[in-house]
Design an enzyme around this catalytic site. Sequence first.
Site, PDB file in Angstrom:
ATOM      1  N   ASP A 295      41.802  41.938  42.379  1.00 27.70           N
ATOM      2  CA  ASP A 295      40.413  42.422  42.447  1.00 27.70           C
ATOM      3  C   ASP A 295      39.485  41.690  41.491  1.00 27.70           C
ATOM      4  O   ASP A 295      38.525  42.264  40.973  1.00 27.70           O
ATOM      5  CB  ASP A 295      40.354  43.944  42.184  1.00 27.70           C
ATOM      6  CG  ASP A 295      41.304  44.676  43.096  1.00 27.70           C
ATOM      7  OD1 ASP A 295      41.379  44.297  44.267  1.00 27.70           O
ATOM      8  OD2 ASP A 295      41.993  45.599  42.620  1.00 27.70           O
TER       9      ASP A 295
ATOM     10  N   GLY B 283      37.630  39.397  42.443  1.00 29.37           N
ATOM     11  CA  GLY B 283      36.489  38.921  43.238  1.00 29.37           C
ATOM     12  C   GLY B 283      36.842  37.631  43.969  1.00 29.37           C
ATOM     13  O   GLY B 283      35.980  36.803  44.256  1.00 29.37           O
ATOM     14  N   LYS B 284      38.136  37.493  44.307  1.00 29.63           N
ATOM     15  CA  LYS B 284      38.586  36.301  45.037  1.00 29.63           C
ATOM     16  C   LYS B 284      37.844  36.174  46.356  1.00 29.63           C
ATOM     17  O   LYS B 284      37.535  35.079  46.808  1.00 29.63           O
ATOM     18  CB  LYS B 284      40.096  36.368  45.288  1.00 29.63           C
ATOM     19  CG  LYS B 284      40.921  36.230  44.019  1.00 29.63           C
ATOM     20  CD  LYS B 284      42.406  36.227  44.305  1.00 29.63           C
ATOM     21  CE  LYS B 284      42.943  37.562  44.761  1.00 29.63           C
ATOM     22  NZ  LYS B 284      42.879  38.625  43.737  1.00 29.63           N
TER      23      LYS B 284
ATOM     24  N   LYS C  74      34.817  36.933  47.230  1.00 30.91           N
ATOM     25  CA  LYS C  74      33.486  36.334  47.123  1.00 30.91           C
ATOM     26  C   LYS C  74      33.564  34.834  46.839  1.00 30.91           C
ATOM     27  O   LYS C  74      32.860  34.039  47.458  1.00 30.91           O
ATOM     28  CB  LYS C  74      32.715  37.061  46.022  1.00 30.91           C
ATOM     29  CG  LYS C  74      31.356  36.499  45.748  1.00 30.91           C
ATOM     30  CD  LYS C  74      31.278  36.122  44.304  1.00 30.91           C
ATOM     31  CE  LYS C  74      30.015  35.404  43.966  1.00 30.91           C
ATOM     32  NZ  LYS C  74      28.866  36.274  43.909  1.00 30.91           N
TER      33      LYS C  74
ATOM     34  N   ASN D 144      48.647  44.482  51.443  1.00 34.97           N
ATOM     35  CA  ASN D 144      48.398  45.292  50.227  1.00 34.97           C
ATOM     36  C   ASN D 144      47.117  44.817  49.541  1.00 34.97           C
ATOM     37  O   ASN D 144      46.505  45.547  48.772  1.00 34.97           O
ATOM     38  CB  ASN D 144      49.593  45.213  49.259  1.00 34.97           C
ATOM     39  CG  ASN D 144      50.003  43.777  48.934  1.00 34.97           C
ATOM     40  OD1 ASN D 144      49.564  42.833  49.569  1.00 34.97           O
ATOM     41  ND2 ASN D 144      50.845  43.628  47.940  1.00 34.97           N
TER      42      ASN D 144
ATOM     43  N   HIS E 164      40.198  42.549  49.956  1.00 36.07           N
ATOM     44  CA  HIS E 164      39.142  41.646  49.501  1.00 36.07           C
ATOM     45  C   HIS E 164      37.832  42.088  50.129  1.00 36.07           C
ATOM     46  O   HIS E 164      37.794  42.402  51.312  1.00 36.07           O
ATOM     47  CB  HIS E 164      39.421  40.214  49.941  1.00 36.07           C
ATOM     48  CG  HIS E 164      40.754  39.696  49.519  1.00 36.07           C
ATOM     49  ND1 HIS E 164      41.041  39.391  48.212  1.00 36.07           N
ATOM     50  CD2 HIS E 164      41.868  39.436  50.218  1.00 36.07           C
ATOM     51  CE1 HIS E 164      42.283  38.940  48.145  1.00 36.07           C
ATOM     52  NE2 HIS E 164      42.807  38.969  49.350  1.00 36.07           N
TER      53      HIS E 164
ATOM     54  N   THR F 275      43.090  51.370  48.950  1.00 36.14           N
ATOM     55  CA  THR F 275      43.543  52.737  48.720  1.00 36.14           C
ATOM     56  C   THR F 275      42.398  53.682  48.343  1.00 36.14           C
ATOM     57  O   THR F 275      42.586  54.897  48.372  1.00 36.14           O
ATOM     58  CB  THR F 275      44.568  52.759  47.562  1.00 36.14           C
ATOM     59  OG1 THR F 275      43.946  52.175  46.412  1.00 36.14           O
ATOM     60  CG2 THR F 275      45.813  51.961  47.910  1.00 36.14           C
TER      61      THR F 275
ATOM     62  N   ARG G 170      39.782  52.424  40.017  1.00 40.23           N
ATOM     63  CA  ARG G 170      40.484  51.403  39.248  1.00 40.23           C
ATOM     64  C   ARG G 170      40.405  51.750  37.767  1.00 40.23           C
ATOM     65  O   ARG G 170      39.419  52.296  37.308  1.00 40.23           O
ATOM     66  CB  ARG G 170      39.842  50.034  39.501  1.00 40.23           C
ATOM     67  CG  ARG G 170      40.083  49.551  40.919  1.00 40.23           C
ATOM     68  CD  ARG G 170      39.474  48.180  41.182  1.00 40.23           C
ATOM     69  NE  ARG G 170      39.694  47.798  42.576  1.00 40.23           N
ATOM     70  CZ  ARG G 170      38.927  46.959  43.257  1.00 40.23           C
ATOM     71  NH1 ARG G 170      37.896  46.381  42.664  1.00 40.23           N
ATOM     72  NH2 ARG G 170      39.197  46.669  44.509  1.00 40.23           N
TER      73      ARG G 170
ATOM     74  N   THR H 162      27.233  35.769  39.962  1.00 44.41           N
ATOM     75  CA  THR H 162      26.067  36.479  39.426  1.00 44.41           C
ATOM     76  C   THR H 162      25.537  37.548  40.391  1.00 44.41           C
ATOM     77  O   THR H 162      24.412  38.009  40.232  1.00 44.41           O
ATOM     78  CB  THR H 162      24.931  35.486  39.117  1.00 44.41           C
ATOM     79  OG1 THR H 162      24.635  34.754  40.321  1.00 44.41           O
ATOM     80  CG2 THR H 162      25.312  34.518  38.013  1.00 44.41           C
TER      81      THR H 162
HETATM   82  P1  GTP Z   1      39.768  40.340  45.290  1.00 42.73           P
HETATM   83  O1  GTP Z   1      40.798  41.350  45.585  1.00 42.73           O
HETATM   84  O2  GTP Z   1      40.077  39.464  44.133  1.00 42.73           O
HETATM   85  O3  GTP Z   1      39.293  39.598  46.503  1.00 42.73           O
HETATM   86  O4  GTP Z   1      38.499  41.118  44.762  1.00 42.73           O
HETATM   87  P2  GTP Z   1      37.939  42.254  45.614  1.00 42.73           P
HETATM   88  O5  GTP Z   1      37.204  41.641  46.743  1.00 42.73           O
HETATM   89  O6  GTP Z   1      39.042  43.210  45.898  1.00 42.73           O
HETATM   90  O7  GTP Z   1      37.026  43.049  44.753  1.00 42.73           O
HETATM   91  P3  GTP Z   1      36.311  44.378  45.319  1.00 42.73           P
HETATM   92  O8  GTP Z   1      36.870  44.858  46.566  1.00 42.73           O
HETATM   93  O9  GTP Z   1      36.232  45.266  44.161  1.00 42.73           O
HETATM   94  O10 GTP Z   1      34.937  43.808  45.670  1.00 42.73           O
HETATM   95  C1  GTP Z   1      34.224  43.203  44.776  1.00 42.73           C
HETATM   96  C2  GTP Z   1      32.802  43.547  45.063  1.00 42.73           C
HETATM   97  O11 GTP Z   1      32.087  42.964  44.055  1.00 42.73           O
HETATM   98  C3  GTP Z   1      32.312  42.958  46.384  1.00 42.73           C
HETATM   99  O12 GTP Z   1      31.336  43.781  46.968  1.00 42.73           O
HETATM  100  C4  GTP Z   1      31.742  41.630  45.950  1.00 42.73           C
HETATM  101  O13 GTP Z   1      30.684  41.196  46.775  1.00 42.73           O
HETATM  102  C5  GTP Z   1      31.234  42.015  44.578  1.00 42.73           C
HETATM  103  N1  GTP Z   1      31.227  40.881  43.671  1.00 42.73           N
HETATM  104  C6  GTP Z   1      32.051  39.805  43.580  1.00 42.73           C
HETATM  105  N2  GTP Z   1      31.644  38.964  42.614  1.00 42.73           N
HETATM  106  C7  GTP Z   1      30.558  39.523  42.080  1.00 42.73           C
HETATM  107  C8  GTP Z   1      29.670  39.131  41.029  1.00 42.73           C
HETATM  108  O14 GTP Z   1      29.812  38.100  40.402  1.00 42.73           O
HETATM  109  N3  GTP Z   1      28.665  40.016  40.737  1.00 42.73           N
HETATM  110  C9  GTP Z   1      28.467  41.194  41.411  1.00 42.73           C
HETATM  111  N4  GTP Z   1      27.466  41.976  41.067  1.00 42.73           N
HETATM  112  N5  GTP Z   1      29.272  41.554  42.402  1.00 42.73           N
HETATM  113  C10 GTP Z   1      30.288  40.750  42.719  1.00 42.73           C
HETATM  114  P1  IMP Z   2      52.488  46.917  46.274  1.00 44.30           P
HETATM  115  O1  IMP Z   2      52.085  45.479  46.230  1.00 44.30           O
HETATM  116  O2  IMP Z   2      51.820  47.682  47.381  1.00 44.30           O
HETATM  117  O3  IMP Z   2      53.973  47.061  46.287  1.00 44.30           O
HETATM  118  O4  IMP Z   2      51.997  47.609  44.930  1.00 44.30           O
HETATM  119  C1  IMP Z   2      52.549  47.273  43.682  1.00 44.30           C
HETATM  120  C2  IMP Z   2      51.489  47.297  42.606  1.00 44.30           C
HETATM  121  O5  IMP Z   2      50.561  46.247  42.798  1.00 44.30           O
HETATM  122  C3  IMP Z   2      50.637  48.579  42.576  1.00 44.30           C
HETATM  123  O6  IMP Z   2      50.313  48.857  41.237  1.00 44.30           O
HETATM  124  C4  IMP Z   2      49.391  48.191  43.342  1.00 44.30           C
HETATM  125  O7  IMP Z   2      48.286  48.972  42.973  1.00 44.30           O
HETATM  126  C5  IMP Z   2      49.234  46.749  42.903  1.00 44.30           C
HETATM  127  N1  IMP Z   2      48.518  45.931  43.892  1.00 44.30           N
HETATM  128  C6  IMP Z   2      49.019  45.397  45.022  1.00 44.30           C
HETATM  129  N2  IMP Z   2      48.095  44.662  45.653  1.00 44.30           N
HETATM  130  C7  IMP Z   2      46.986  44.721  44.907  1.00 44.30           C
HETATM  131  C8  IMP Z   2      45.672  44.145  45.024  1.00 44.30           C
HETATM  132  O8  IMP Z   2      45.349  43.403  45.952  1.00 44.30           O
HETATM  133  N3  IMP Z   2      44.804  44.447  44.043  1.00 44.30           N
HETATM  134  C9  IMP Z   2      45.145  45.223  42.990  1.00 44.30           C
HETATM  135  N4  IMP Z   2      46.334  45.779  42.832  1.00 44.30           N
HETATM  136  C10 IMP Z   2      47.257  45.528  43.779  1.00 44.30           C
HETATM  137 MG    MG Z   3      41.058  43.315  45.939  1.00 48.30          MG
END
Ligand code: GTP
Ligand code: IMP
Ligand code: MG
Length: 332
Positions: free
Chosen positions: A12, A14-15, A17, A39, A42, A245, A249, A317
Site C-alpha cells: 500500500d 501507492g504502487k 499510482k 491479495n 491497488h 479487506t 490500516r 503529490t
Molecule cells: P499499492 O497497494 O502499493 O498499489 O497502494 P494502494 O493503491 O493499495 O494504496 P491505496 O489503496 O491506499 O490507495 C492509495 C490512494 O492514495 C489512491 O487513491 C491513490 O490515488 C492515492 N495516492 C497515491 N499516491 C498519492 C500521493 O502521492 N498523494 C495523495 N494525496 N494520494 C496518493
Molecule cells: P496473505 O497475503 O493474504 O496471506 O496475508 C498475509 C499478510 O500480508 C496479512 O497481514 C495481510 O494483511 C498482508 N497483505 C497481503 N497483501 C497485502 C497488500 O497488498 N497490502 C498490504 N498488506 C497485505
Molecule cells: Mg494496496
Amino acid sequence: MRTILVGGQFGDEGKGKIASYLAVSDSPEIVARGGVGPNAGHTVQFDGKKYGLRMLPCGINNPKSRIMIGAGVVVDPGVLEKEVELTGTRGRVFVDRRCTVITAEHKEADAAAALSAKIGTTKTGCGPAVASRAARNATLAQDEPLLEGFVTDVPAAVNRAKDVLVEGSQGFMLSVLYGTYPFVTSKDVSASSVAADVGLGPTSIDHVIMIIKSYTTRVGNGPFRDEIPVEEAEKLGFQEYGTVTGRPRRTSKGLHWEDLKFAAMVNGATQVAVTKMDVRFPGNAGVRDYAKLTSGAREFVEKIERELSVPVTLIGTGPDAKDIVDRRKELL
Ligand code: GTP
Ligand code: IMP
Ligand code: MG
C-alpha cells in the site's frame, strides 16, 4: 528499458499510482504483473476514474500496452474476469500458462481461523494456492477452462519486448523470506523474485524502483514500530483503510530507516519513488516541479537519498496519476 516496481514497506505504498503514471509517460510495450496474487489491492486513479485492482497490473491505462500476468502469480479466474470487464481491457490481457489457479478450497482454507486470525490474511486464497503449488497438486492456468482466452507464454513475450514495466505486489516487509515472519505473505516479493515471476533473468533488468510512502502503514497482524492510535492518525490525515479487506490500516508516523536501508539493498533499488508527500507536507498538492516543493518536503527527499544512497526520482503529490514530480531526466 526493463523496469521493476516494488514496495519497500508493508504494501500500500501507492504502487498503483506510480505504475499508472509510468505506463502513460513511458508507454511500455508490456505491463506485467509479478508478486503474489489477488491479495493485493491497488487504487488507480486517472482522468477522474478510480479503479480498485487486485489481479491486473495497474498500468492498464495505456491502451498501447499489452497486459500480462506472470507465472509466479496465483490467479483467481473470477476476479480476473471482473476486472477485465470493468477496465475494458479484453483482448490485451494475458495470463502465463503456468500460473497457479486459486480454487474455492484455497479460499476456504485461507478463511480458516488458523491462518486468517493468527496472521490476519486477506482470505483471498493466495497462501493456500502457493502451498498447493509447492505440494505439486495445483491446477495450472493452461488446464483451467475459465482462462482459455487469456493463456499465453509470458517469458517469451517479455524477453522479446524492449520496453517492459513489471509490477510487484505487497511490500518487502511482508516477504516470506525477509519480512516479519511469520506475519508475512506467502512468497518473497523482492525484485529478484518479481523478475522470476514474469520470466526475466536478473541480468536483463535495467532499473528497480522501490516505492515508499512518506509515512508507514501496515494491515494485518505482526510487529510494527512506533504505532500510533487511529485517532492520532486521523488527526494527521494519515489514516487509511484496506482496498481488499476494508480493514483500518495501522499507522506509524515516520519512516523505519533501518528496514528501508535493508529493503533498498536486497531489492537492488536504483531509484526510490516516494508517495503521499502532499499528505505529510501540506502545501505540496499537485506540484509537478521539484523547485516548487516546500523546503520541508525537499529536505525530507534529501534525507531519504542520504540514508538509502539511492536517488528519489518520483515524488507523489496527489491522488491522480499525473500528480507527480518526475526527476528522472535530471538524476539518471
Ligand atoms: P499499492 O497497494 O502499493 O498499489 O497502494 P494502494 O493503491 O493499495 O494504496 P491505496 O489503496 O491506499 O490507495 C492509495 C490512494 O492514495 C489512491 O487513491 C491513490 O490515488 C492515492 N495516492 C497515491 N499516491 C498519492 C500521493 O502521492 N498523494 C495523495 N494525496 N494520494 C496518493
Ligand atoms: P496473505 O497475503 O493474504 O496471506 O496475508 C498475509 C499478510 O500480508 C496479512 O497481514 C495481510 O494483511 C498482508 N497483505 C497481503 N497483501 C497485502 C497488500 O497488498 N497490502 C498490504 N498488506 C497485505
Ligand atoms: Mg494496496
